[in-house]
Design a protein around this motif. Structure first.
Motif, PDB file in Angstrom:
ATOM      1  N   THR A 272       4.667   8.649 -12.271  1.00  0.00           N
ATOM      2  CA  THR A 272       5.342   9.686 -11.500  1.00  0.00           C
ATOM      3  C   THR A 272       4.424  10.067 -10.345  1.00  0.00           C
ATOM      4  O   THR A 272       3.250   9.683 -10.329  1.00  0.00           O
ATOM      5  CB  THR A 272       5.642  10.923 -12.361  1.00  0.00           C
ATOM      6  OG1 THR A 272       4.406  11.577 -12.710  1.00  0.00           O
ATOM      7  CG2 THR A 272       6.392  10.545 -13.634  1.00  0.00           C
ATOM      8  N   PRO A 273       4.928  10.810  -9.347  1.00  0.00           N
ATOM      9  CA  PRO A 273       4.034  11.233  -8.259  1.00  0.00           C
ATOM     10  C   PRO A 273       2.835  12.050  -8.724  1.00  0.00           C
ATOM     11  O   PRO A 273       1.810  12.079  -8.036  1.00  0.00           O
ATOM     12  CB  PRO A 273       4.963  12.070  -7.369  1.00  0.00           C
ATOM     13  CG  PRO A 273       6.327  11.529  -7.628  1.00  0.00           C
ATOM     14  CD  PRO A 273       6.332  11.162  -9.073  1.00  0.00           C
ATOM     15  N   LYS A 274       2.936  12.703  -9.899  1.00  0.00           N
ATOM     16  CA  LYS A 274       1.839  13.558 -10.363  1.00  0.00           C
ATOM     17  C   LYS A 274       0.908  12.889 -11.357  1.00  0.00           C
ATOM     18  O   LYS A 274      -0.264  13.259 -11.453  1.00  0.00           O
ATOM     19  CB  LYS A 274       2.406  14.847 -10.983  1.00  0.00           C
ATOM     20  CG  LYS A 274       3.034  15.788  -9.979  1.00  0.00           C
ATOM     21  CD  LYS A 274       3.421  17.102 -10.643  1.00  0.00           C
ATOM     22  CE  LYS A 274       3.978  18.084  -9.621  1.00  0.00           C
ATOM     23  NZ  LYS A 274       4.320  19.392 -10.245  1.00  0.00           N
ATOM     24  N   GLN A 275       1.387  11.907 -12.116  1.00  0.00           N
ATOM     25  CA  GLN A 275       0.534  11.311 -13.131  1.00  0.00           C
ATOM     26  C   GLN A 275       0.907   9.848 -13.369  1.00  0.00           C
ATOM     27  O   GLN A 275       2.027   9.427 -13.106  1.00  0.00           O
ATOM     28  CB  GLN A 275       0.627  12.100 -14.440  1.00  0.00           C
ATOM     29  CG  GLN A 275       2.023  12.165 -15.029  1.00  0.00           C
ATOM     30  CD  GLN A 275       2.073  12.973 -16.303  1.00  0.00           C
ATOM     31  OE1 GLN A 275       1.065  13.160 -16.972  1.00  0.00           O
ATOM     32  NE2 GLN A 275       3.254  13.465 -16.668  1.00  0.00           N
ATOM     33  N   GLU A 276      -0.082   9.115 -13.897  1.00  0.00           N
ATOM     34  CA  GLU A 276       0.131   7.709 -14.211  1.00  0.00           C
ATOM     35  C   GLU A 276      -0.742   7.332 -15.399  1.00  0.00           C
ATOM     36  O   GLU A 276      -1.902   7.730 -15.491  1.00  0.00           O
ATOM     37  CB  GLU A 276      -0.201   6.813 -13.014  1.00  0.00           C
ATOM     38  CG  GLU A 276       0.077   5.340 -13.244  1.00  0.00           C
ATOM     39  CD  GLU A 276      -0.050   4.495 -11.988  1.00  0.00           C
ATOM     40  OE1 GLU A 276      -0.333   3.289 -12.105  1.00  0.00           O
ATOM     41  OE2 GLU A 276       0.145   5.058 -10.894  1.00  0.00           O
TER      42      GLU A 276
ATOM     43  N   THR B 120       0.802  -1.213   0.000  1.00  0.00           N
ATOM     44  CA  THR B 120       0.000   0.000   0.000  1.00  0.00           C
ATOM     45  C   THR B 120       0.841   1.271   0.000  1.00  0.00           C
ATOM     46  O   THR B 120       0.281   2.361   0.059  1.00  0.00           O
ATOM     47  CB  THR B 120      -0.925   0.005   1.224  1.00  0.00           C
ATOM     48  OG1 THR B 120      -0.126   0.037   2.425  1.00  0.00           O
ATOM     49  CG2 THR B 120      -1.811  -1.225   1.248  1.00  0.00           C
ATOM     50  N   VAL B 121       2.155   1.152  -0.058  1.00  0.00           N
ATOM     51  CA  VAL B 121       3.036   2.318  -0.044  1.00  0.00           C
ATOM     52  C   VAL B 121       3.657   2.499  -1.422  1.00  0.00           C
ATOM     53  O   VAL B 121       3.897   1.527  -2.148  1.00  0.00           O
ATOM     54  CB  VAL B 121       4.137   2.170   1.023  1.00  0.00           C
ATOM     55  CG1 VAL B 121       3.544   2.238   2.422  1.00  0.00           C
ATOM     56  CG2 VAL B 121       4.906   0.867   0.833  1.00  0.00           C
ATOM     57  N   SER B 122       3.922   3.753  -1.774  1.00  0.00           N
ATOM     58  CA  SER B 122       4.433   4.061  -3.107  1.00  0.00           C
ATOM     59  C   SER B 122       5.902   3.711  -3.279  1.00  0.00           C
ATOM     60  O   SER B 122       6.387   3.639  -4.419  1.00  0.00           O
ATOM     61  CB  SER B 122       4.222   5.551  -3.401  1.00  0.00           C
ATOM     62  OG  SER B 122       4.911   6.350  -2.445  1.00  0.00           O
ATOM     63  N   TRP B 123       6.624   3.493  -2.181  1.00  0.00           N
ATOM     64  CA  TRP B 123       8.061   3.267  -2.303  1.00  0.00           C
ATOM     65  C   TRP B 123       8.424   1.793  -2.472  1.00  0.00           C
ATOM     66  O   TRP B 123       9.604   1.445  -2.469  1.00  0.00           O
ATOM     67  CB  TRP B 123       8.799   3.843  -1.090  1.00  0.00           C
ATOM     68  CG  TRP B 123       8.147   3.621   0.238  1.00  0.00           C
ATOM     69  CD1 TRP B 123       7.246   4.430   0.862  1.00  0.00           C
ATOM     70  CD2 TRP B 123       8.356   2.510   1.111  1.00  0.00           C
ATOM     71  NE1 TRP B 123       6.883   3.900   2.070  1.00  0.00           N
ATOM     72  CE2 TRP B 123       7.555   2.725   2.255  1.00  0.00           C
ATOM     73  CE3 TRP B 123       9.139   1.370   1.056  1.00  0.00           C
ATOM     74  CZ2 TRP B 123       7.502   1.833   3.314  1.00  0.00           C
ATOM     75  CZ3 TRP B 123       9.106   0.472   2.111  1.00  0.00           C
ATOM     76  CH2 TRP B 123       8.289   0.719   3.221  1.00  0.00           C
ATOM     77  N   LEU B 124       7.435   0.929  -2.639  1.00  0.00           N
ATOM     78  CA  LEU B 124       7.683  -0.472  -2.962  1.00  0.00           C
ATOM     79  C   LEU B 124       6.952  -0.817  -4.260  1.00  0.00           C
ATOM     80  O   LEU B 124       5.879  -0.288  -4.546  1.00  0.00           O
ATOM     81  CB  LEU B 124       7.189  -1.398  -1.842  1.00  0.00           C
ATOM     82  CG  LEU B 124       7.999  -1.417  -0.550  1.00  0.00           C
ATOM     83  CD1 LEU B 124       7.320  -2.303   0.487  1.00  0.00           C
ATOM     84  CD2 LEU B 124       9.421  -1.897  -0.799  1.00  0.00           C
TER      85      LEU B 124
END
Length: 399
Positions: A279-283, A188-192
């Motif tokens: 990216t943190p802003k778009q996918e 549930t975390v973005s860094w994995l």
């Protein structure tokens, strides 16, 4: 007098022993209470609480007094933790959901832009420059995200939207639109890197315009009439990742559109997907499937029901705009291989504006084109366009 003293001593012993045990228990539980982490800012202020994580240049910290805060490393003079922390450097890649042996874990102290890890093994670990640390997270959270599995009702994020229109005049009109969009990505975390992703979507609108009966100028009775609109879409998808961007997927989808005489369209299929932009802003994700499709129509001159073998080619795009505004777009092209006339195209757009806490305002459109509409009277249009607006509530379930 001596016997009285002995009886008093005997009866006083039990309360004294109980008091000793009580005080010992208090001391024991006090010792078991976790010690707080401490953060010291460059201006000298100090805050006690719990270190949450650090991603890149941003540090998250929780305090019972001020709540959750986010601060840059450059504004922190010192940081000391009592809990065990894992420091993942930029050169380290986590694969196969296992913590590499090179990742140091232990209590940490931060000073002079250096992170010092003190492992329980008392091994000596060279200080790590803050600029080299990509992720700093507590060991419990890291283990849970790597090998844990959320419960059925955990880790869902999304929104629920509802809107209503009422008109009472010569004609009476009411319309309702609502929808639910849910997504769960594990970890549930973005860094994995993700292991799997589950999405559930439901969108419905219903409206009715009624005109009461009346007597016309010639004295003729004109019966009451009504016009109805009803559209709904529901789908669910499960993605299983084989790399950080490539995944296999299975999906189901259901559509109903009264204005196109479509009673129910069912889709069951599977395929592949790829994350083109992340990216943190778009996918941006692109997908392709092979599927079985069943179309059932009503109010037709001839039987137009279809059993089709086809595909879905689509793209799903999300964009985080300034002031926490969220834009989402989904485009799908659905051809049938055993009947080239039976194809459809759809586009869904939504723009969500935050308002107060978890509440916001959403506007959206749903544009569908169904090429093989059945022969009916009055004639049925192939294209259907819907505009919706309503209040939205953000859904966040803990994990």
């Amino acid at each position: 007098m001596l016997n009285l003293t002995r009886r008093f001593a005997r009866h006083a012993t039990l309360p004294l022993v109980a008091m000793i045990f009580f005080l010992s228990a208090i001391h024991l539980f006090a010792d078991d209470k976790p010690q707080p982490d401490v953060i010291i800012f460059t201006n000298g202020d100090q805050l006690s609480g719990k270190f949450v994580q650090a991603i890149g240049d941003t540090v998250s910290f929780h305090s019972d007094i001020v709540g959750d805060i986010t601060v840059e490393w450059s504004k922190i003079k010192e940081l000391h933790t009592a809990q065990k922390i894992a420091v993942i450097e930029k050169s380290v890649q986590i694969k196969h959901h296992q913590i590499p042996a090179s990742v140091p874990i232990g209590t940490i102290s931060v000073a002079n832009e250096q992170i010092t890890v003190q492992p329980t093994t008392n091994a000596t670990i060279a200080p790590i420059p803050i600029k080299n640390a990509q992720y700093v997270v507590d060991q419990a959270t890291l283990n849970k995200q790597l090998v844990g599995h959320p419960g059925f009702f955990q880790a869902w994020n999304g929104s629920a939207t509802a809107g209503l229109t009422l008109v009472q005049a010569t004609q009476n009109q009411y319309s309702f639109n609502g929808g639910v969009a849910l997504m769960r990505v594990v970890p549930t975390v973005s860094w994995l890197d993700p292991r799997n992703r589950t999405t559930i979507d439901y969108l419905q609108s219903y409206g009715k315009i009624t005109e009461p009966s009346y007597i016309d100028a010639n004295g003729n009775f004109v019966p009451s009439t009504f016009t109805k609109s009803s559209i709904f879409h529901a789908d669910a998808e499960r993605d299983e990742y084989v790399s950080p961007r490539f995944y296999f997927l299975g999906q189901v989808a259901f559509d109903h559109n009264y204005s196109q005489n479509l009673d129910l369209q069912q889709i069951y299929g599977g395929g592949i997907g790829y994350t083109v932009i992340k990216t943190p802003k778009q996918e941006l994700d692109v997908k392709a499937t092979v599927q079985y499709e069943r179309q059932a129509f009503f109010n037709t001159v001839t039987n137009e029901n279809q059993n089709l073998i086809g595909s879905t080619f689509g793209g799903y795009y999300t964009l985080h705009l300034p002031k926490s505004i969220l834009f989402t777009q989904q485009v799908q092209y659905i051809p049938a291989w055993n009947n080239t006339r039976a194809y459809s195209v759809s586009e869904t757009d939504a723009l969500v504006f935050p308002a107060y806490k978890d509440f916001g305002f959403q506007i959206g459109t749903l544009d569908t084109y169904l090429n093989n509409v059945p022969l009916a009277f009055p004639p049925t249009k192939r294209n259907s366009f819907q505009f919706t607006a309503g209040v939205t509530y953000t859904i966040k379930s803990a994990y």
